[in-house]
Scaffold this motif. Structure first.
Motif, PDB file in Angstrom:
ATOM      1  N   TYR A  13       0.862  -1.189   0.000  1.00  0.00           N
ATOM      2  CA  TYR A  13       0.000   0.000   0.000  1.00  0.00           C
ATOM      3  C   TYR A  13       0.892   1.230   0.000  1.00  0.00           C
ATOM      4  O   TYR A  13       1.796   1.345   0.833  1.00  0.00           O
ATOM      5  CB  TYR A  13      -0.913  -0.007   1.229  1.00  0.00           C
ATOM      6  N   THR A  14       0.639   2.130  -0.946  1.00  0.00           N
ATOM      7  CA  THR A  14       1.548   3.254  -1.136  1.00  0.00           C
ATOM      8  C   THR A  14       0.814   4.549  -1.466  1.00  0.00           C
ATOM      9  O   THR A  14      -0.334   4.529  -1.905  1.00  0.00           O
ATOM     10  CB  THR A  14       2.510   2.999  -2.320  1.00  0.00           C
ATOM     11  N   GLU A  15       1.540   5.638  -1.283  1.00  0.00           N
ATOM     12  CA  GLU A  15       1.119   6.892  -1.889  1.00  0.00           C
ATOM     13  C   GLU A  15       1.438   6.726  -3.369  1.00  0.00           C
ATOM     14  O   GLU A  15       2.349   5.998  -3.736  1.00  0.00           O
ATOM     15  CB  GLU A  15       1.925   8.061  -1.314  1.00  0.00           C
ATOM     16  N   ASN A  16       0.711   7.394  -4.215  1.00  0.00           N
ATOM     17  CA  ASN A  16       0.887   7.219  -5.656  1.00  0.00           C
ATOM     18  C   ASN A  16       1.948   8.190  -6.171  1.00  0.00           C
ATOM     19  O   ASN A  16       1.629   9.285  -6.608  1.00  0.00           O
ATOM     20  CB  ASN A  16      -0.454   7.439  -6.372  1.00  0.00           C
ATOM     21  N   ASN A  17       3.204   7.792  -6.109  1.00  0.00           N
ATOM     22  CA  ASN A  17       4.310   8.664  -6.517  1.00  0.00           C
ATOM     23  C   ASN A  17       5.067   8.114  -7.711  1.00  0.00           C
ATOM     24  O   ASN A  17       5.262   6.901  -7.833  1.00  0.00           O
ATOM     25  CB  ASN A  17       5.298   8.858  -5.360  1.00  0.00           C
ATOM     26  N   ILE A  18       5.530   9.007  -8.551  1.00  0.00           N
ATOM     27  CA  ILE A  18       6.322   8.642  -9.725  1.00  0.00           C
ATOM     28  C   ILE A  18       7.659   8.058  -9.271  1.00  0.00           C
ATOM     29  O   ILE A  18       8.287   8.564  -8.353  1.00  0.00           O
ATOM     30  CB  ILE A  18       6.545   9.884 -10.617  1.00  0.00           C
ATOM     31  N   GLY A  19       8.071   6.976  -9.930  1.00  0.00           N
ATOM     32  CA  GLY A  19       9.380   6.385  -9.659  1.00  0.00           C
ATOM     33  C   GLY A  19       9.370   5.274  -8.628  1.00  0.00           C
ATOM     34  O   GLY A  19      10.350   4.548  -8.488  1.00  0.00           O
ATOM     35  N   LEU A  20       8.275   5.122  -7.891  1.00  0.00           N
ATOM     36  CA  LEU A  20       8.236   4.103  -6.839  1.00  0.00           C
ATOM     37  C   LEU A  20       8.308   2.696  -7.414  1.00  0.00           C
ATOM     38  O   LEU A  20       9.006   1.839  -6.878  1.00  0.00           O
ATOM     39  CB  LEU A  20       6.972   4.266  -5.984  1.00  0.00           C
ATOM     40  N   LEU A  21       7.633   2.453  -8.529  1.00  0.00           N
ATOM     41  CA  LEU A  21       7.669   1.134  -9.161  1.00  0.00           C
ATOM     42  C   LEU A  21       9.110   0.742  -9.485  1.00  0.00           C
ATOM     43  O   LEU A  21       9.520  -0.396  -9.239  1.00  0.00           O
ATOM     44  CB  LEU A  21       6.807   1.111 -10.422  1.00  0.00           C
ATOM     45  N   ASN A  22       9.889   1.672 -10.010  1.00  0.00           N
ATOM     46  CA  ASN A  22      11.305   1.384 -10.319  1.00  0.00           C
ATOM     47  C   ASN A  22      12.078   1.001  -9.068  1.00  0.00           C
ATOM     48  O   ASN A  22      12.879   0.068  -9.086  1.00  0.00           O
ATOM     49  CB  ASN A  22      11.977   2.591 -10.983  1.00  0.00           C
ATOM     50  N   ARG A  23      11.842   1.720  -7.973  1.00  0.00           N
ATOM     51  CA  ARG A  23      12.580   1.417  -6.740  1.00  0.00           C
ATOM     52  C   ARG A  23      12.163   0.087  -6.138  1.00  0.00           C
ATOM     53  O   ARG A  23      13.004  -0.655  -5.631  1.00  0.00           O
ATOM     54  CB  ARG A  23      12.418   2.563  -5.734  1.00  0.00           C
ATOM     55  N   ILE A  24      10.879  -0.241  -6.224  1.00  0.00           N
ATOM     56  CA  ILE A  24      10.422  -1.537  -5.704  1.00  0.00           C
ATOM     57  C   ILE A  24      10.998  -2.671  -6.549  1.00  0.00           C
ATOM     58  O   ILE A  24      11.521  -3.646  -6.014  1.00  0.00           O
ATOM     59  CB  ILE A  24       8.884  -1.590  -5.627  1.00  0.00           C
ATOM     60  N   SER A  25      10.941  -2.533  -7.867  1.00  0.00           N
ATOM     61  CA  SER A  25      11.480  -3.610  -8.710  1.00  0.00           C
ATOM     62  C   SER A  25      12.996  -3.735  -8.535  1.00  0.00           C
ATOM     63  O   SER A  25      13.544  -4.835  -8.609  1.00  0.00           O
ATOM     64  CB  SER A  25      11.103  -3.418 -10.172  1.00  0.00           C
ATOM     65  N   ALA A  26      13.674  -2.620  -8.250  1.00  0.00           N
ATOM     66  CA  ALA A  26      15.128  -2.664  -8.022  1.00  0.00           C
ATOM     67  C   ALA A  26      15.483  -3.479  -6.783  1.00  0.00           C
ATOM     68  O   ALA A  26      16.536  -4.127  -6.738  1.00  0.00           O
ATOM     69  CB  ALA A  26      15.691  -1.248  -7.897  1.00  0.00           C
ATOM     70  N   GLN A  72      10.919   2.424   1.878  1.00  0.00           N
ATOM     71  CA  GLN A  72      10.606   3.441   0.866  1.00  0.00           C
ATOM     72  C   GLN A  72       9.639   4.446   1.487  1.00  0.00           C
ATOM     73  O   GLN A  72       8.634   4.060   2.077  1.00  0.00           O
ATOM     74  CB  GLN A  72       9.980   2.801  -0.383  1.00  0.00           C
ATOM     75  N   VAL A  73       9.937   5.714   1.352  1.00  0.00           N
ATOM     76  CA  VAL A  73       9.174   6.779   2.001  1.00  0.00           C
ATOM     77  C   VAL A  73       7.677   6.705   1.696  1.00  0.00           C
ATOM     78  O   VAL A  73       6.844   6.873   2.573  1.00  0.00           O
ATOM     79  CB  VAL A  73       9.737   8.167   1.597  1.00  0.00           C
ATOM     80  N   GLU A  74       7.328   6.436   0.438  1.00  0.00           N
ATOM     81  CA  GLU A  74       5.922   6.455   0.036  1.00  0.00           C
ATOM     82  C   GLU A  74       5.145   5.203   0.439  1.00  0.00           C
ATOM     83  O   GLU A  74       3.937   5.163   0.307  1.00  0.00           O
ATOM     84  CB  GLU A  74       5.783   6.590  -1.489  1.00  0.00           C
ATOM     85  N   VAL A  75       5.839   4.164   0.899  1.00  0.00           N
ATOM     86  CA  VAL A  75       5.168   2.914   1.251  1.00  0.00           C
ATOM     87  C   VAL A  75       4.535   3.050   2.634  1.00  0.00           C
ATOM     88  O   VAL A  75       5.202   3.375   3.606  1.00  0.00           O
ATOM     89  CB  VAL A  75       6.142   1.715   1.207  1.00  0.00           C
ATOM     90  N   ILE A  76       3.242   2.801   2.684  1.00  0.00           N
ATOM     91  CA  ILE A  76       2.512   2.875   3.947  1.00  0.00           C
ATOM     92  C   ILE A  76       2.677   1.555   4.694  1.00  0.00           C
ATOM     93  O   ILE A  76       3.019   1.534   5.863  1.00  0.00           O
ATOM     94  CB  ILE A  76       1.020   3.187   3.687  1.00  0.00           C
ATOM     95  N   LYS A  77       2.451   0.441   4.004  1.00  0.00           N
ATOM     96  CA  LYS A  77       2.593  -0.886   4.614  1.00  0.00           C
ATOM     97  C   LYS A  77       2.719  -1.932   3.521  1.00  0.00           C
ATOM     98  O   LYS A  77       2.141  -1.793   2.452  1.00  0.00           O
ATOM     99  CB  LYS A  77       1.354  -1.177   5.483  1.00  0.00           C
ATOM    100  N   ALA A  78       3.488  -2.980   3.802  1.00  0.00           N
ATOM    101  CA  ALA A  78       3.649  -4.093   2.862  1.00  0.00           C
ATOM    102  C   ALA A  78       3.379  -5.403   3.597  1.00  0.00           C
ATOM    103  O   ALA A  78       3.737  -5.542   4.779  1.00  0.00           O
ATOM    104  CB  ALA A  78       5.055  -4.094   2.264  1.00  0.00           C
ATOM    105  N   TYR A  79       2.747  -6.321   2.918  1.00  0.00           N
ATOM    106  CA  TYR A  79       2.407  -7.631   3.478  1.00  0.00           C
ATOM    107  C   TYR A  79       2.790  -8.709   2.478  1.00  0.00           C
ATOM    108  O   TYR A  79       2.847  -8.449   1.290  1.00  0.00           O
ATOM    109  CB  TYR A  79       0.892  -7.759   3.703  1.00  0.00           C
ATOM    110  N   TYR A  80       2.980  -9.931   2.988  1.00  0.00           N
ATOM    111  CA  TYR A  80       3.115 -11.066   2.074  1.00  0.00           C
ATOM    112  C   TYR A  80       2.174 -12.166   2.528  1.00  0.00           C
ATOM    113  O   TYR A  80       1.870 -12.289   3.717  1.00  0.00           O
ATOM    114  CB  TYR A  80       4.566 -11.540   1.961  1.00  0.00           C
ATOM    115  N   HIS A  81       1.699 -12.937   1.572  1.00  0.00           N
ATOM    116  CA  HIS A  81       0.709 -13.978   1.843  1.00  0.00           C
ATOM    117  C   HIS A  81       1.048 -15.236   1.060  1.00  0.00           C
ATOM    118  O   HIS A  81       1.567 -15.153  -0.050  1.00  0.00           O
ATOM    119  CB  HIS A  81      -0.689 -13.528   1.398  1.00  0.00           C
ATOM    120  N   THR A  82       0.696 -16.374   1.640  1.00  0.00           N
ATOM    121  CA  THR A  82       0.800 -17.635   0.909  1.00  0.00           C
ATOM    122  C   THR A  82      -0.500 -17.825   0.130  1.00  0.00           C
ATOM    123  O   THR A  82      -1.499 -17.134   0.389  1.00  0.00           O
ATOM    124  CB  THR A  82       0.993 -18.822   1.871  1.00  0.00           C
TER     125      THR A  82
END
Length: 176
Positions: A13-26, A72-82
């Motif tokens: 869950y994130t704020e919608n900011n430019i460039g975040l997808l690149n940083r997550i995939s990196a 990442q500054v714009e990330v509010i929370k991240a989860y993983y699930h099976t």
């Protein structure tokens, strides 16, 4: 901690900011990990985006990556699930020659049996849409392939958790 490679669905869950997808995939790229599926969309809270990724890694690797993603500054929370913790779907569309629809009776049976639907037909081609689990889409692809697929496109996974996610309460606070 298990060293078994498992499939995980990651919800970010994130704020919608430019460039975040690149940083997550990196984050995955630096560790030489492949992202099997990726979808981005608005979430249930206005102004908050949701990334849904599918990866095949160990749980210890997954925990480290979640930590990196949450930095990442714009990330509010991240989860993983099976797989057992989520309900998911994928979608796909097939473009095929129109004469197949009329000349090959088997095509109509394949469409009906797979719960797919025809979304458009013209003189040159028709388009079939199918939503379902990965295995269902893979099976339909295998069944249609011998007839000649002109084009094929598939979405990333979309998923919701079976259990309530505490993120909803957290996001309500974020919204005000």
């Amino acid at each position: 901690m298990s060293t078994d490679i498992k499939q995980f669905t990651v919800s970010i869950y994130t704020e919608n900011n430019i460039g975040l997808l690149n940083r997550i995939s990196a984050i995955f790229q630096r560790r030489h990990m492949n992202i099997e599926s990726l979808n981005t969309s608005p979430s249930e809270i206005e102004g908050v985006s949701r990334f849904t990724l599918v990866v095949n890694i160990t749980e210890s690797q997954m925990k480290k990556i979640i930590g990196q993603i949450e930095k990442q500054v714009e990330v509010i929370k991240a989860y993983y699930h099976t797989e057992g913790e989520i309900i998911y779907q994928e979608s796909c569309i097939f473009k095929m020659k129109s004469d197949l629809l009329f000349d090959e009776r088997q095509i109509q049976n394949i469409i009906k049996e797979s719960n797919a639907r025809i979304v458009t037909v013209n003189k040159k081609f028709f388009v079939i849409e199918k939503s379902g689990r990965k295995e269902e889409i893979d099976l339909l692809y295998r069944e249609l392939s011998p007839f000649g697929i002109m084009q094929f496109s598939r979405s990333g996974r979309i998923a919701v958790t079976k259990d309530e996610m505490k993120i909803s309460t957290m996001l309500q606070a974020f919204q005000h």
